[in-house]
Motif scaffolding. Structure first.
Motif, mmCIF file in Angstrom:
data_model
loop_
_atom_site.group_PDB
_atom_site.id
_atom_site.type_symbol
_atom_site.label_atom_id
_atom_site.label_comp_id
_atom_site.label_asym_id
_atom_site.label_seq_id
_atom_site.Cartn_x
_atom_site.Cartn_y
_atom_site.Cartn_z
ATOM 1 N N TYR A 193 5.212 -2.943 -61.328
ATOM 2 C CA TYR A 193 5.172 -1.575 -61.718
ATOM 3 C C TYR A 193 3.727 -1.441 -62.524
ATOM 4 N N ILE A 194 3.602 -2.105 -63.336
ATOM 5 C CA ILE A 194 2.287 -1.915 -64.443
ATOM 6 C C ILE A 194 1.272 -2.533 -63.595
ATOM 7 N N ALA A 195 1.243 -3.678 -62.851
ATOM 8 C CA ALA A 195 0.273 -4.293 -62.036
ATOM 9 C C ALA A 195 -0.411 -3.299 -61.159
ATOM 10 N N GLU A 196 0.590 -2.130 -60.653
ATOM 11 C CA GLU A 196 -0.095 -1.294 -59.692
ATOM 12 C C GLU A 196 -1.353 -0.513 -60.380
ATOM 13 N N ILE A 197 -1.351 -0.388 -61.632
ATOM 14 C CA ILE A 197 -2.249 0.250 -62.596
ATOM 15 C C ILE A 197 -3.181 -0.489 -63.053
ATOM 16 N N SER A 198 -2.765 -1.588 -63.607
ATOM 17 C CA SER A 198 -3.595 -2.726 -64.277
ATOM 18 C C SER A 198 -2.992 -4.269 -64.151
ATOM 19 N N PRO A 199 -3.616 -4.956 -63.329
ATOM 20 C CA PRO A 199 -3.073 -6.171 -63.262
ATOM 21 C C PRO A 199 -3.158 -7.173 -64.453
ATOM 22 N N GLU A 200 -4.167 -6.850 -65.153
ATOM 23 C CA GLU A 200 -4.590 -7.694 -66.436
ATOM 24 C C GLU A 200 -3.500 -7.354 -67.438
ATOM 25 N N VAL A 201 -3.052 -6.222 -67.716
ATOM 26 C CA VAL A 201 -2.144 -5.533 -68.599
ATOM 27 C C VAL A 201 -0.733 -6.066 -68.031
ATOM 28 N N ALA A 202 -0.495 -6.152 -66.833
ATOM 29 C CA ALA A 202 0.881 -6.732 -66.519
ATOM 30 C C ALA A 202 0.834 -8.235 -66.675
ATOM 31 N N ARG A 203 -0.120 -8.808 -66.592
ATOM 32 C CA ARG A 203 -0.097 -10.163 -66.737
ATOM 33 C C ARG A 203 0.095 -10.574 -68.251
ATOM 34 N N THR A 204 -0.354 -9.804 -69.245
ATOM 35 C CA THR A 204 -0.483 -10.095 -70.742
ATOM 36 C C THR A 204 0.511 -9.575 -71.438
ATOM 37 N N THR A 205 1.147 -8.703 -70.780
ATOM 38 C CA THR A 205 2.450 -7.923 -71.513
ATOM 39 C C THR A 205 3.813 -8.722 -71.623
ATOM 40 N N ARG A 206 4.310 -9.021 -72.610
ATOM 41 C CA ARG A 206 5.400 -9.573 -72.918
ATOM 42 C C ARG A 206 6.567 -8.859 -72.699
ATOM 43 N N ILE A 207 7.386 -9.364 -71.827
ATOM 44 C CA ILE A 207 8.762 -8.744 -71.066
ATOM 45 C C ILE A 207 9.930 -9.497 -71.740
ATOM 46 N N LEU A 208 10.757 -9.135 -72.614
ATOM 47 C CA LEU A 208 12.048 -9.653 -73.123
ATOM 48 C C LEU A 208 13.050 -9.163 -72.413
ATOM 49 N N TYR A 209 14.084 -10.161 -72.455
ATOM 50 C CA TYR A 209 15.537 -9.723 -71.898
ATOM 51 C C TYR A 209 16.294 -9.649 -73.169
ATOM 52 N N GLY A 210 17.160 -8.444 -72.968
ATOM 53 C CA GLY A 210 18.136 -8.296 -74.012
ATOM 54 C C GLY A 210 19.467 -7.828 -73.409
ATOM 55 N N GLY A 211 20.502 -8.634 -73.859
ATOM 56 C CA GLY A 211 21.863 -8.158 -73.263
ATOM 57 C C GLY A 211 22.900 -9.253 -73.428
ATOM 58 N N SER A 212 23.256 -9.637 -74.670
ATOM 59 C CA SER A 212 24.121 -10.835 -74.869
ATOM 60 C C SER A 212 23.499 -12.199 -74.607
ATOM 61 N N VAL A 213 22.443 -12.166 -75.207
ATOM 62 C CA VAL A 213 21.517 -13.331 -75.243
ATOM 63 C C VAL A 213 22.315 -14.491 -76.091
ATOM 64 N N LYS A 214 22.718 -15.751 -75.906
ATOM 65 C CA LYS A 214 23.288 -16.727 -76.501
ATOM 66 C C LYS A 214 22.584 -18.133 -76.479
ATOM 67 N N GLY A 215 23.013 -18.920 -77.252
ATOM 68 C CA GLY A 215 22.731 -20.203 -77.489
ATOM 69 C C GLY A 215 22.722 -20.877 -75.907
ATOM 70 N N ASP A 216 23.748 -20.690 -75.491
ATOM 71 C CA ASP A 216 24.020 -21.360 -73.988
ATOM 72 C C ASP A 216 23.727 -20.756 -72.752
ATOM 73 N N ASN A 217 23.105 -19.504 -73.030
ATOM 74 C CA ASN A 217 22.350 -18.947 -71.799
ATOM 75 C C ASN A 217 20.911 -18.686 -71.795
ATOM 76 N N ALA A 218 20.446 -18.878 -73.097
ATOM 77 C CA ALA A 218 18.961 -18.748 -73.432
ATOM 78 C C ALA A 218 17.961 -19.426 -72.494
ATOM 79 N N ALA A 219 18.180 -20.695 -72.559
ATOM 80 C CA ALA A 219 17.233 -21.696 -71.657
ATOM 81 C C ALA A 219 17.249 -21.154 -70.384
ATOM 82 N N GLU A 220 18.448 -21.034 -69.513
ATOM 83 C CA GLU A 220 18.234 -20.262 -68.216
ATOM 84 C C GLU A 220 17.432 -19.245 -68.005
ATOM 85 N N LEU A 221 17.745 -18.275 -68.871
ATOM 86 C CA LEU A 221 17.186 -16.997 -68.919
ATOM 87 C C LEU A 221 15.664 -17.285 -69.006
#
Length: 254
Positions: A193-221
């Motif tokens: 969605y961001i890349a449709e406006i700026s591929p460079e911004v899309a590439r460099t923006t960090r996108i985190l996952y939040g939702g019951s992240v735990k030690g036993d699922n973090a590596a796979e996520l």
């Protein structure tokens, strides 16, 4: 390439004693980690205490909220410049609990994102859908609207100065977690969605996952190609659990 980023959101938890105990267990092993950036967001009342405890450590300090206004007659509010004064680097904007419990609209969240940038903070824009919205097939439309409000307010280049956190509301504090594939699907959509406006911004923006992240699922996520780290709730209150998540983040650079 940028490091993974792991942010602990302590929500309304903590005390002067428990904060000290947490960091006494967490800081020494954290020094041994590489290629991962770590931040904690305590309740605002403890920012001064933590600023002193994490000085000269690799931990960045963050806040859980800020006012869209810089100053004035806004009883109980805290401005971005005040957070910077206490050494904050990050600030959460639009967390699902703020949206649902405090009625924060997309427009208000966008104003807070802009206020954070104006104060020299890095805003962490939280986006995500409820369970009903997912069942109705509205996930991507909801996320698009939340992103677009910020894009309309500040533009894509300024959006890229922040961090995005995808947090499916149905997986926050419930023990339920989006599968790595479900999470990756939305993360990939956000980047495109961001890349449709700026591929460079899309590439460099960090996108985190939040939702019951735990030690036993973090590596796979974190192994998913468009998941650049985690916004961690309950597991960030336990030093051992949070450290295991941070260790998962050091395994691969972006």
């Amino acid at each position: 390439m940028a490091n993974k980023l792991v942010i602990g959101n302590w929500k309304m938890n903590g005390s002067r004693q428990s904060n000290t105990e947490f960091l006494s267990k967490f800081l020494a092993p954290l020094d041994q980690l590489e290629n991962v950036d770590v931040a904690v967001c305590p309740p605002a009342i403890y920012l001064e205490q933590l600023a002193g405890l994490v000085v000269q450590s690799p931990i960045h300090l963050g806040a859980q909220n800020l006012s869209e206004s810089e100053q004035g007659a806004f009883t109980g509010e805290i401005s971005g410049s005040m957070l910077r004064d206490f050494g904050c680097h990050y600030v959460l904007v639009g967390h699902s609990e703020r949206r649902s419990l405090n009625g924060e609209t997309n427009a208000l969240v966008a104003a807070k994102f802009k206020a954070a940038l104006n104060a020299g903070l890095t805003p962490v824009l939280c986006v995500g859908e409820t369970l009903d919205q997912r069942h109705d097939g509205e996930t991507l439309n909801v996320v698009n609207d939340q992103l677009q409000a910020v894009l309309d307010a500040v533009g894509v280049q300024e959006l890229g100065k922040g961090v995005i956190a995808y947090e499916p509301v149905w997986a926050i504090g419930t023990g339920e977690t989006a599968t790595p594939q479900q999470a990756q699907e939305v993360h990939q959509h956000i980047r495109r969605y961001i890349a449709e406006i700026s591929p460079e911004v899309a590439r460099t923006t960090r996108i985190l996952y939040g939702g019951s992240v735990k030690g036993d699922n973090a590596a796979e996520l974190f192994s998913q190609p468009d998941i650049d780290g985690g916004l961690v709730g309950g597991a960030s209150l336990d030093a051992h659990s949070f450290l295991s998540i941070c260790r998962a983040g050091q395994s691969r650079q972006l």
